[in-house]
Scaffold this motif. Structure first.
Motif, PDB file in Angstrom:
ATOM      1  N   HIS A 192       0.835  -1.201   0.000  1.00 58.15           N
ATOM      2  CA  HIS A 192       0.000   0.000   0.000  1.00 58.15           C
ATOM      3  C   HIS A 192       0.871   1.254   0.000  1.00 58.15           C
ATOM      4  O   HIS A 192       0.582   2.231  -0.720  1.00 58.15           O
ATOM      5  CB  HIS A 192      -0.927  -0.010   1.211  1.00 58.15           C
ATOM      6  CG  HIS A 192      -2.119   0.870   1.053  1.00 58.15           C
ATOM      7  ND1 HIS A 192      -2.030   2.238   1.128  1.00 58.15           N
ATOM      8  CD2 HIS A 192      -3.435   0.598   0.802  1.00 58.15           C
ATOM      9  CE1 HIS A 192      -3.229   2.777   0.937  1.00 58.15           C
ATOM     10  NE2 HIS A 192      -4.111   1.799   0.742  1.00 58.15           N
TER      11      HIS A 192
ATOM     12  N   ALA B 264      -0.948  -2.190  -5.990  1.00 55.98           N
ATOM     13  CA  ALA B 264      -2.322  -2.246  -5.481  1.00 55.98           C
ATOM     14  C   ALA B 264      -2.876  -3.665  -5.529  1.00 55.98           C
ATOM     15  O   ALA B 264      -3.594  -4.096  -4.617  1.00 55.98           O
ATOM     16  CB  ALA B 264      -3.213  -1.296  -6.280  1.00 55.98           C
TER      17      ALA B 264
ATOM     18  N   ALA C 288      -7.888   0.020  -2.615  1.00 56.36           N
ATOM     19  CA  ALA C 288      -6.606   0.419  -3.210  1.00 56.36           C
ATOM     20  C   ALA C 288      -6.603   0.150  -4.714  1.00 56.36           C
ATOM     21  O   ALA C 288      -6.063   0.934  -5.496  1.00 56.36           O
ATOM     22  CB  ALA C 288      -5.460  -0.328  -2.537  1.00 56.36           C
TER      23      ALA C 288
END
Length: 393
Positions: A153, A186, A194
């Motif tokens: 992330h 992602a 995300a």
């Protein structure tokens, strides 16, 4: 630095300082410089070094480009960093023997990078992004379990901030690579929000290629894959996708899709508080700003809608600088089309005051400035000065 330039820098520092209700002593303490230095700079008697200017800008909460009339300094810093950003991601999938940073420390720096992106402070991003990309990649390759998900992330977020610089400063190939890195990271987060954010950012590549129909199709697929709007985060993620889908539908001339996606964006925007969700600003104010963008995207036949929105509403100071300046740039385009060059020039000046780097690198701002100058060739020197600053002459 010439005397006239020094005086201009000093006046801008003093103006912003007073607006912040700071004394010269307050500014000196916050910037870690001496009081005589601040007084000399504001008086135009001293030329600040790059380090001093950066410190004063940080203390005032603005990008250094707010303080310098020209853009050469910002441009040179950004362009010097682009090869280093490219090098940092060249072997993104190959682990190194480097020792990873603590994720908490890395996360703090990545949050700062996001704040700079929302504030359109591209020079600061450019200088920090190469190292943070390297560190985020190292963290990803050397982590397992929950730490690996978090590192992925952080990498996706860092790549997005670096992409903002590459895209705004015309490095489209590098931008596309950073977008793909963001999507790769992602996918490894196992987080559908995300992944929705990555799909939102990916739209830049469709804008750049003018592949608007394909971009709309990609966004609609991302909306279908987005989590149901059961939380603020998922509501904002879905709403942001609809918001961007409305804009790209406008570019493709698909009015039916514009109506559908804008209605969905409004509904979802009203369901959450305005704010940054996973690094994307969303809420009722963001949707209202995008109504102007959609109207301008649809072309001159729809410009009255953009003018009507601006008559009823202007972006609050709480919106990120990049989004505020984008509103004024797009409004200026509508005002040019409506035969209101004086209003358009005022809008461009507001955009520059809010986010000078974003304004100077925006092609529509440059195009509008060139058109205004052509229409008002014998007008005030300030218009010529603005056109020269933005590169329209």
């Amino acid at each position: 630095m010439p005397t006239t330039t020094r005086r201009g820098v000093g006046q801008r520092i003093a103006t912003i300082r007073r607006a912040r209700r700071m004394t010269q002593a307050d500014l000196a303490r916050a910037a870690y410089v001496s009081l005589p230095t601040v007084k000399g700079i504001e008086r135009g008697a001293r030329s600040p070094s790059d380090d001093t200017l950066d410190s004063i800008a940080a203390a005032l909460g603005v990008d250094p480009s707010h303080l310098v009339a020209g853009s050469t300094r910002t441009d040179s810093r950004v362009h010097a960093a682009l090869p280093r950003i490219s090098a940092a991601i060249g072997a993104y999938d190959i682990p190194t023997d480097d020792v990873p940073r603590l994720l908490d420390d890395l996360g703090t720096d990545v949050v700062q990078l996001v704040q700079w992106r929302l504030a359109a402070q591209y020079a600061r991003i450019a200088e920090q992004a190469p190292q943070l990309l390297t560190e985020a990649l190292t963290a990803l390759h050397h982590s397992t379990g929950a730490d690996r998900l978090r590192a992925a992330h952080l990498l996706a977020t860092t790549a997005r901030s670096a992409d903002a610089v590459a895209f705004k400063f015309g490095a489209r190939d590098l931008s596309a690579r950073l977008v793909e890195l963001m999507r790769w990271a992602a996918d490894q987060t196992e987080d559908r929000i995300a992944q929705a954010t990555a799909a939102y950012v990916r739209t830049e590549t469709f804008f750049a290629a003018r592949a608007h129909t394909a971009g709309l199709r990609a966004l609609e697929q991302a909306i279908d894959a987005c989590p149901n709007p059961l939380s603020s985060a998922s509501t904002a993620a879905r709403g942001a996708l609809h918001m961007r889908a409305a804009v790209i539908a406008g570019r493709s001339g698909n009015t039916d899709a514009v109506t559908l996606h804008l209605a969905q964006a409004r509904c979802l925007g009203d369901a959450v508080q305005e704010g940054a969700y996973d690094g994307t600003q969303f809420g009722p104010d963001s949707v209202r700003a995008h109504e102007v963008s959609v109207a301008v995207s649809l072309g001159q036949d729809h410009l009255q809608r953009a003018l009507d929105v601006a008559d009823e509403w202007t972006p609050p100071d709480s919106l990120p600088q990049e989004r505020q300046s984008g509103f004024w740039i797009e409004l200026a385009r509508a005002q040019v089309w409506a035969g209101r060059p004086d209003d358009a020039f005022e809008s461009l000046k507001v955009a520059r005051f809010i986010a000078p780097q974003h304004t100077r690198e925006h092609p529509w701002a440059r195009e509008s400035a060139a058109t205004i100058r052509r229409l008002k060739r014998a007008d005030a020197e300030s218009l010529t000065s603005f056109a020269e600053w933005i590169g329209a002459v």
